[in-house]
Design a protein around this motif. Structure first.
Motif, PDB file in Angstrom:
ATOM      1  N   ARG A 195      -4.212  -6.259  41.127  1.00 55.74           N
ATOM      2  CA  ARG A 195      -4.974  -5.682  40.016  1.00 55.74           C
ATOM      3  C   ARG A 195      -5.335  -6.715  38.941  1.00 55.74           C
ATOM      4  NH1 ARG A 195      -5.889  -0.429  39.811  1.00 55.74           N
ATOM      5  NH2 ARG A 195      -4.983   0.904  41.420  1.00 55.74           N
ATOM      6  N   GLU A 196      -4.826  -7.931  39.089  1.00 51.76           N
ATOM      7  CA  GLU A 196      -5.224  -9.013  38.182  1.00 51.76           C
ATOM      8  C   GLU A 196      -6.435  -9.763  38.729  1.00 51.76           C
ATOM      9  OE1 GLU A 196      -3.760  -9.260  35.240  1.00 51.76           O
ATOM     10  OE2 GLU A 196      -2.532  -7.550  35.868  1.00 51.76           O
ATOM     11  N   GLY A 197      -6.933  -9.315  39.889  1.00 51.31           N
ATOM     12  CA  GLY A 197      -8.102  -9.958  40.470  1.00 51.31           C
ATOM     13  C   GLY A 197      -7.815 -11.305  41.095  1.00 51.31           C
ATOM     14  N   GLY A 198      -6.596 -11.465  41.583  1.00 50.58           N
ATOM     15  CA  GLY A 198      -6.208 -12.741  42.166  1.00 50.58           C
ATOM     16  C   GLY A 198      -6.525 -12.852  43.644  1.00 50.58           C
ATOM     17  N   ALA A 199      -5.502 -13.175  44.430  1.00 45.87           N
ATOM     18  CA  ALA A 199      -5.719 -13.475  45.844  1.00 45.87           C
ATOM     19  C   ALA A 199      -5.598 -12.253  46.746  1.00 45.87           C
ATOM     20  CB  ALA A 199      -4.720 -14.536  46.293  1.00 45.87           C
ATOM     21  N   GLY A 200      -5.589 -11.061  46.186  1.00 44.02           N
ATOM     22  CA  GLY A 200      -5.453  -9.862  47.001  1.00 44.02           C
ATOM     23  C   GLY A 200      -6.706  -9.546  47.798  1.00 44.02           C
ATOM     24  N   ASP A 201      -6.574  -8.597  48.724  1.00 43.50           N
ATOM     25  CA  ASP A 201      -7.718  -8.131  49.505  1.00 43.50           C
ATOM     26  C   ASP A 201      -8.608  -7.220  48.670  1.00 43.50           C
ATOM     27  OD1 ASP A 201      -6.839  -9.314  52.047  1.00 43.50           O
ATOM     28  OD2 ASP A 201      -5.223  -7.831  51.944  1.00 43.50           O
ATOM     29  N   VAL A 202      -7.996  -6.473  47.753  1.00 41.44           N
ATOM     30  CA  VAL A 202      -8.735  -5.579  46.855  1.00 41.44           C
ATOM     31  C   VAL A 202      -8.115  -5.680  45.464  1.00 41.44           C
ATOM     32  CG1 VAL A 202      -9.440  -3.943  48.653  1.00 41.44           C
ATOM     33  CG2 VAL A 202      -7.257  -3.599  47.470  1.00 41.44           C
ATOM     34  N   ALA A 203      -8.882  -5.291  44.444  1.00 41.92           N
ATOM     35  CA  ALA A 203      -8.381  -5.321  43.074  1.00 41.92           C
ATOM     36  C   ALA A 203      -8.094  -3.920  42.536  1.00 41.92           C
ATOM     37  CB  ALA A 203      -9.383  -6.016  42.152  1.00 41.92           C
ATOM     38  N   THR A 204      -8.691  -2.905  43.157  1.00 40.57           N
ATOM     39  CA  THR A 204      -8.470  -1.515  42.751  1.00 40.57           C
ATOM     40  C   THR A 204      -8.500  -0.628  43.980  1.00 40.57           C
ATOM     41  OG1 THR A 204     -10.785  -0.858  42.486  1.00 40.57           O
ATOM     42  CG2 THR A 204      -9.727  -1.955  40.601  1.00 40.57           C
ATOM     43  N   LEU A 205      -8.029   0.611  43.835  1.00 34.50           N
ATOM     44  CA  LEU A 205      -8.084   1.559  44.953  1.00 34.50           C
ATOM     45  C   LEU A 205      -9.507   2.030  45.209  1.00 34.50           C
ATOM     46  CD1 LEU A 205      -4.870   3.701  44.288  1.00 34.50           C
ATOM     47  CD2 LEU A 205      -5.203   1.860  45.947  1.00 34.50           C
TER      48      LEU A 205
END
Length: 210
Positions: A195-205
């Protein structure tokens, strides 16, 4: 090609709800009320305390401070929080996109389940007494540490069996990479949310099955 999931499995902390709510509201509330709650509910808490080594209250307080994933602690915390929610002293935090996503997935015919280290009772309280109202009608099932540790593939295999679906037809969303790795090792689809907009696949649901 990745198949359309027939079920979604969600983590809570950092996924549907803020980590700060659990760390800064729920844990301190349980710590402050634990000794008094045990004293007022000796019969209900006796079987739980029997599973705790040493001085049970001291051990439970230390487990809270250590964020230990111990089932007796999670069970007792759920009981304490239930009282707090009933008194109106607690309201479950959910991100604004959480109820929106739950409604959208329901309209798509994809059932949503929860898998958290918090007890099933605690999970139902967060969603049943949330800041967005009662969200439990939008949820199909709940899993906790009685199923197994969240960082072990076998736990996800058990959940797939309980849902009567092949693991590949279940999508797991969490903010913890080792949990994502365990779910994938079991054959599930999995997305890392950041949710910090980092290295994830998504930032929100909102980005999951849009």
């Amino acid at each position: 090609m990745t198949p359309q999931p027939k079920a979604i499995l969600l983590d809570i902390e950092g996924t549907t709800s803020s980590i700060a709510f659990v760390a800064e509201t729920l844990f301190p509330y349980a710590r402050a009320h634990l000794a008094d709650f045990v004293a007022r509910h000796p019969q209900e808490t006796a079987p739980i305390l029997a599973q705790v080594p040493g001085d049970p209250v001291e051990t439970l307080l230390r487990w809270i401070d250590d964020d230990a994933k111990e089932t007796p602690l999670k069970t007792l915390q759920g009981m304490i929080w239930a009282e707090g929610y009933a008194k109106g002293e607690l309201k479950g935090h959910v991100y604004p996109d959480t109820p929106e996503a739950l409604v959208r997935w329901r309209e798509l015919g994809v059932p949503v389940n929860i898998y958290s280290s918090g007890s099933v009772e605690a999970q139902k309280l967060i969603f049943g007494c949330s800041v967005a109202g009662n969200l439990t009608p939008l949820l199909s099932g709940y899993f906790d540490t009685t199923t197994g540790p969240k960082r072990e593939a076998e736990s996800y295999t058990k959940i797939a069996a309980a849902l009567d679906l092949p693991p590949a037809e279940i999508l797991f969303v969490s903010d913890i990479q080792p949990e994502i790795d365990a779910a994938r090792a079991a054959g599930m689809q999995a997305l890392l949310i950041d949710r910090e907009g980092g290295a994830g696949d998504v930032a929100t649901l909102a980005e999951v099955l849009p």
